[in-house]
Design a protein around this motif. Structure first.
Motif, PDB file in Angstrom:
ATOM      1  N   LEU A   1      -6.886  21.753  -6.490  1.00 17.67           N
ATOM      2  CA  LEU A   1      -5.435  21.616  -6.660  1.00 17.67           C
ATOM      3  C   LEU A   1      -4.959  20.347  -5.965  1.00 17.67           C
ATOM      4  N   ASP A   2      -4.772  20.382  -4.658  1.00 14.39           N
ATOM      5  CA  ASP A   2      -4.379  19.169  -3.937  1.00 14.39           C
ATOM      6  C   ASP A   2      -5.624  18.344  -3.667  1.00 14.39           C
ATOM      7  N   ASP A   3      -5.808  17.292  -4.436  1.00 16.01           N
ATOM      8  CA  ASP A   3      -6.955  16.401  -4.237  1.00 16.01           C
ATOM      9  C   ASP A   3      -6.489  15.009  -3.852  1.00 16.01           C
ATOM     10  N   GLY A   4      -5.341  14.950  -3.160  1.00 15.58           N
ATOM     11  CA  GLY A   4      -4.896  13.677  -2.636  1.00 15.58           C
ATOM     12  C   GLY A   4      -3.507  13.247  -3.042  1.00 15.58           C
ATOM     13  N   TYR A   5      -2.870  13.988  -3.969  1.00 11.17           N
ATOM     14  CA  TYR A   5      -1.537  13.626  -4.435  1.00 11.17           C
ATOM     15  C   TYR A   5      -0.618  14.847  -4.466  1.00 11.17           C
ATOM     16  N   LYS A   6       0.648  14.601  -4.263  1.00  8.99           N
ATOM     17  CA  LYS A   6       1.659  15.652  -4.332  1.00  8.99           C
ATOM     18  C   LYS A   6       2.178  15.731  -5.763  1.00  8.99           C
ATOM     19  N   ASP A   7       1.447  16.488  -6.594  1.00  7.46           N
ATOM     20  CA  ASP A   7       1.810  16.554  -8.009  1.00  7.46           C
ATOM     21  C   ASP A   7       2.237  17.955  -8.451  1.00  7.46           C
TER      22      ASP A   7
ATOM     23  N   THR B   1       0.844  -1.189   0.000  1.00  8.88           N
ATOM     24  CA  THR B   1       0.000   0.000   0.000  1.00  8.88           C
ATOM     25  C   THR B   1       0.885   1.247   0.000  1.00  8.88           C
ATOM     26  N   GLY B   2       0.250   2.384  -0.197  1.00  9.22           N
ATOM     27  CA  GLY B   2       0.982   3.642  -0.174  1.00  9.22           C
ATOM     28  C   GLY B   2       1.537   3.992   1.179  1.00  9.22           C
ATOM     29  N   ILE B   3       1.044   3.337   2.230  1.00  8.21           N
ATOM     30  CA  ILE B   3       1.563   3.561   3.579  1.00  8.21           C
ATOM     31  C   ILE B   3       2.782   2.680   3.841  1.00  8.21           C
ATOM     32  N   THR B   4       2.650   1.384   3.521  1.00  9.20           N
ATOM     33  CA  THR B   4       3.711   0.437   3.853  1.00  9.20           C
ATOM     34  C   THR B   4       4.836   0.414   2.821  1.00  9.20           C
ATOM     35  N   HIS B   5       4.546   0.845   1.583  1.00  8.96           N
ATOM     36  CA  HIS B   5       5.550   0.780   0.512  1.00  8.96           C
ATOM     37  C   HIS B   5       5.698   2.151  -0.152  1.00  8.96           C
ATOM     38  N   ARG B   6       5.790   3.162   0.671  1.00  7.22           N
ATOM     39  CA  ARG B   6       5.829   4.527   0.147  1.00  7.22           C
ATOM     40  C   ARG B   6       7.043   4.773  -0.729  1.00  7.22           C
ATOM     41  N   ASP B   7       8.113   4.055  -0.470  1.00 10.81           N
ATOM     42  CA  ASP B   7       9.330   4.257  -1.256  1.00 10.81           C
ATOM     43  C   ASP B   7       9.198   3.723  -2.680  1.00 10.81           C
ATOM     44  N   GLU B   8       8.113   2.984  -2.974  1.00  8.82           N
ATOM     45  CA  GLU B   8       7.896   2.451  -4.315  1.00  8.82           C
ATOM     46  C   GLU B   8       7.057   3.385  -5.186  1.00  8.82           C
ATOM     47  N   LEU B   9       6.602   4.502  -4.629  1.00 12.09           N
ATOM     48  CA  LEU B   9       5.692   5.383  -5.348  1.00 12.09           C
ATOM     49  C   LEU B   9       6.444   6.344  -6.271  1.00 12.09           C
ATOM     50  N   LYS B  10       5.928   6.541  -7.466  1.00 16.28           N
ATOM     51  CA  LYS B  10       6.478   7.575  -8.355  1.00 16.28           C
ATOM     52  C   LYS B  10       5.716   8.882  -8.202  1.00 16.28           C
ATOM     53  N   MET B  11       4.543   8.824  -7.563  1.00 19.29           N
ATOM     54  CA  MET B  11       3.813  10.024  -7.169  1.00 19.29           C
ATOM     55  C   MET B  11       3.311   9.806  -5.753  1.00 19.29           C
TER      56      MET B  11
ATOM     57  N   ARG C   1      -3.046  12.896 -11.688  1.00 24.89           N
ATOM     58  CA  ARG C   1      -2.773  13.562 -12.961  1.00 24.89           C
ATOM     59  C   ARG C   1      -1.455  13.036 -13.516  1.00 24.89           C
ATOM     60  N   ILE C   2      -1.569  12.133 -14.472  1.00 29.50           N
ATOM     61  CA  ILE C   2      -0.375  11.542 -15.096  1.00 29.50           C
ATOM     62  C   ILE C   2      -0.581  11.599 -16.605  1.00 29.50           C
ATOM     63  N   PRO C   3      -0.385  12.769 -17.220  1.00 30.91           N
ATOM     64  CA  PRO C   3      -0.560  12.843 -18.674  1.00 30.91           C
ATOM     65  C   PRO C   3       0.502  12.029 -19.390  1.00 30.91           C
ATOM     66  N   HIS C   4       0.252  11.750 -20.641  1.00 29.81           N
ATOM     67  CA  HIS C   4       1.240  11.025 -21.442  1.00 29.81           C
ATOM     68  C   HIS C   4       2.563  11.785 -21.455  1.00 29.81           C
ATOM     69  N   GLU C   5       3.640  11.035 -21.603  1.00 30.10           N
ATOM     70  CA  GLU C   5       4.975  11.639 -21.544  1.00 30.10           C
ATOM     71  C   GLU C   5       5.151  12.785 -22.541  1.00 30.10           C
ATOM     72  N   ARG C   6       4.485  12.726 -23.676  1.00 33.74           N
ATOM     73  CA  ARG C   6       4.685  13.789 -24.668  1.00 33.74           C
ATOM     74  C   ARG C   6       4.046  15.110 -24.244  1.00 33.74           C
ATOM     75  N   PHE C   7       3.196  15.078 -23.204  1.00 37.65           N
ATOM     76  CA  PHE C   7       2.595  16.315 -22.697  1.00 37.65           C
ATOM     77  C   PHE C   7       3.238  16.780 -21.388  1.00 37.65           C
ATOM     78  N   GLN C   8       4.017  15.927 -20.771  1.00 37.15           N
ATOM     79  CA  GLN C   8       4.624  16.295 -19.493  1.00 37.15           C
ATOM     80  C   GLN C   8       5.643  17.419 -19.702  1.00 37.15           C
TER      81      GLN C   8
ATOM     82  N   GLY D   1       3.025   2.586  -9.741  1.00 36.11           N
ATOM     83  CA  GLY D   1       3.738   3.504  -8.867  1.00 36.11           C
ATOM     84  C   GLY D   1       2.866   4.544  -8.192  1.00 36.11           C
ATOM     85  N   ILE D   2       1.540   4.321  -8.171  1.00 34.68           N
ATOM     86  CA  ILE D   2       0.596   5.274  -7.589  1.00 34.68           C
ATOM     87  C   ILE D   2      -0.361   4.508  -6.683  1.00 34.68           C
ATOM     88  N   SER D   3      -0.517   4.976  -5.452  1.00 38.55           N
ATOM     89  CA  SER D   3      -1.458   4.324  -4.549  1.00 38.55           C
ATOM     90  C   SER D   3      -2.850   4.935  -4.716  1.00 38.55           C
ATOM     91  N   ARG D   4      -3.884   4.127  -4.465  1.00 41.31           N
ATOM     92  CA  ARG D   4      -5.255   4.504  -4.796  1.00 41.31           C
ATOM     93  C   ARG D   4      -6.171   4.395  -3.574  1.00 41.31           C
TER      94      ARG D   4
END
Length: 517
Positions: A335-341, A201-211, A281-288, A224-227
């Protein structure tokens, strides 16, 4: 009031097409494009300067851009429910933000805009985010079998869905009524409780998250995103967040192409239900990195690209002048709706809600007044309108354009605003409109006046400046939108007769009355 202006696109159209009255035409194809969490100020045609949205701007330049366009609620599930049913969501229990295992909120006995349009021989499709539940009452979705009832049982011929919303599990596509690419040897399980002690989970495996998550969104990890929620299995069916927009476009283009090959003499209805700008919010790489606002801004640019692909397909198929495009949003911005983006840190001078106060989850204007554009080249003349229109009015309005009679009891709160949506001279919008948040806060607008009814005490009032501020508000608040569009001065005590009249009207709606038809 409608302000008309000349525009060079009209020069590209033959004179008969500009002059021909819509009533004398065949019913149009209809594409409803619904953005997710887009605010009034999130498009360059509505004043954004940090980036450009040329394809959506082109719709506004060729059609009617509404300055008083509304959604019926400041969260997604109730707005989408009302858009499809023409009924205020508060009239049915359980229409708040749907959990992952929610049964279908619109059961087959409830007729939808798709049902109505099928009476005029429309081929109908919904592609994109659903978040209205699947499966029987009391049972919910059978993820490894047929997900019925669902869109196919309420008037849609084609259905390709993100079943919930992407910050909730599971990350799979539903093609017609089954999970796409599901391996029977790897069944999909979705639940509310952790399936095992070692489940990541995002609590126990926070180091695995990309967001990283900021609040709440810290359960099962995928991509790489917890839900919100838990799921296991279905690995072959899982999608990559970055590919959502591309898939929605590909499926929509295929639907339009196949329709024109099979039955070009009949119209189609496409509900393009975007997930942009909703978290994660994870747009395709060509828009990032395309905007200075981080992934939130990049998601707006991605959505603009989607609109461009849809309109380019209409041009290629030669049906631009046969198609009404409606662009809207399901609620205002957050803006902040649950993720640090980076949405909060990178906002800069951008005003997501434009000049208005509040945002998603709020009945202030910023939560419910959003971009609203109608475009039908050759029929709609370019204009800007301040008439009040709402997404809940699409069932009655589209039925009128298709010359379909609405049966008694169907779409009870939907008003036929087809003349206003087409920008007809002198056409009027709504006289009054009720909006809600996800719970027990409501507001009613009547002309210049708007009355809020909150439960009293502390209420969640999200603004783009202070996302999670608990603001103490009075139970009743009256605002004059003509002189105070930001809703800063409560006039309930100064104008008690107006407050009392609107409170009575609102109560009529909330106790089962007030239907518009």
């Amino acid at each position: 009031m409608i302000a008309r202006f000349a525009f060079s696109f009209a020069l590209l159209l033959p004179a008969w097409a500009v002059a021909e009255d819509a009533a004398e035409k065949q019913p149009p194809n209809v594409i409803v494009i619904m953005a997710d969490d887009m605010g009034y100020g999130d498009l360059s045609c509505y004043g954004a300067t940090a980036f450009e949205t040329p394809h959506i701007d082109a719709l506004a330049e060729r059609g009617v851009r509404f300055t008083s366009g509304y959604c019926s609620a400041s969260t997604c599930t109730p707005t989408r429910f009302s858009l499809l049913t023409g009924m205020y969501a508060f009239r049915q229990d359980g229409t708040g933000i749907a959990p992952p295992n929610s049964p279908a909120l619109i059961q087959p006995e409830t007729k939808t805009v798709a049902d109505l349009l099928k009476k005029a021989n429309y081929e109908t499709a919904v592609i994109g985010k659903w978040h209205l539940g699947l499966g029987e009452k009391g049972e919910g979705p059978d993820w490894n079998g047929e997900l019925k009832p669902g869109p196919l049982e309420i008037g849609f011929d084609r259905s390709f869905l993100l079943p919930t919303t992407n910050d909730r599990v599971p990350q799979v596509y539903v093609d017609q009524s089954r999970v796409l690419n599901l391996d029977p040897a790897d069944p999909l399980w979705v639940g509310r409780k952790k399936p095992s002690e070692d489940h990541p989970t995002g609590i126990t495996h926070r180091d695995e998250l990309k967001m990283d998550w900021s609040h709440g969104h810290n359960q099962t990890i995928h991509n790489g995103i917890s839900r919100i929620g838990f799921y296991t299995g279905g690995h072959a069916a899982r999608f990559r967040d970055e590919d959502l927009a591309d898939r929605w476009v590909a499926e929509s283009v295929a639907f339009m192409e196949q329709h024109e090959q099979k039955q070009p003499e009949e119209p189609f209805f496409l509900f393009f239900s975007s997930h942009d700008l909703h978290v994660p919010r994870i747009p395709h790489e060509r828009f990032q990195g395309k905007t200075p606002l981080g992934f939130r801004g990049d998601s707006i640019v991605q959505l603009d690209w989607c609109v461009g692909e849809l309109t380019a397909t209409l041009e290629r198929l030669g049906i631009t002048e046969e198609t009404l495009v409606v662009f809207c949003s399901d609620n205002g911005p957050v803006l902040d709706d649950g993720y640090k983006d980076g949405a909060v840190e990178l906002i800069g001078d951008h005003k997501a809600a434009g000049p208005y106060r509040g945002g998603k989850y709020s009945v202030f204007e910023g939560g419910v007044r959003t971009p609203f554009i109608t475009c039908w080249p050759g029929t709609i003349e370019p204009a800007v309108s301040d008439e009040v229109v709402c997404t809940i009015d699409l069932p009655a309005s589209l039925a009128a354009l298709a010359d379909v009679e609405i049966p008694a009891g169907v779409a009870p709160d939907s008003v036929n605003l087809a003349p206003a949506l087409l920008g007809k001279e002198g056409a009027e919008g709504r006289e009054e409109l009720v909006v809600q948040n996800n719970g027990n806060a409501f507001a009613i607008r009547d002309g210049r006046w708007k009355l809020h009814r909150h439960p009293g005490g502390q209420t969640r009032n999200l603004t783009v400046e202070q996302e999670l501020a608990n603001t103490k508000v009075p139970k009743l608040a009256l605002f004059d939108l003509e002189t105070d569009p930001r809703e800063t001065t409560n006039l309930a005590e100064e104008r008690p007769e107006i407050a009392a009249r609107l409170a009575e009207r609102l109560e009529t709606y909330l106790t089962g009355g007030g239907q518009q038809r």
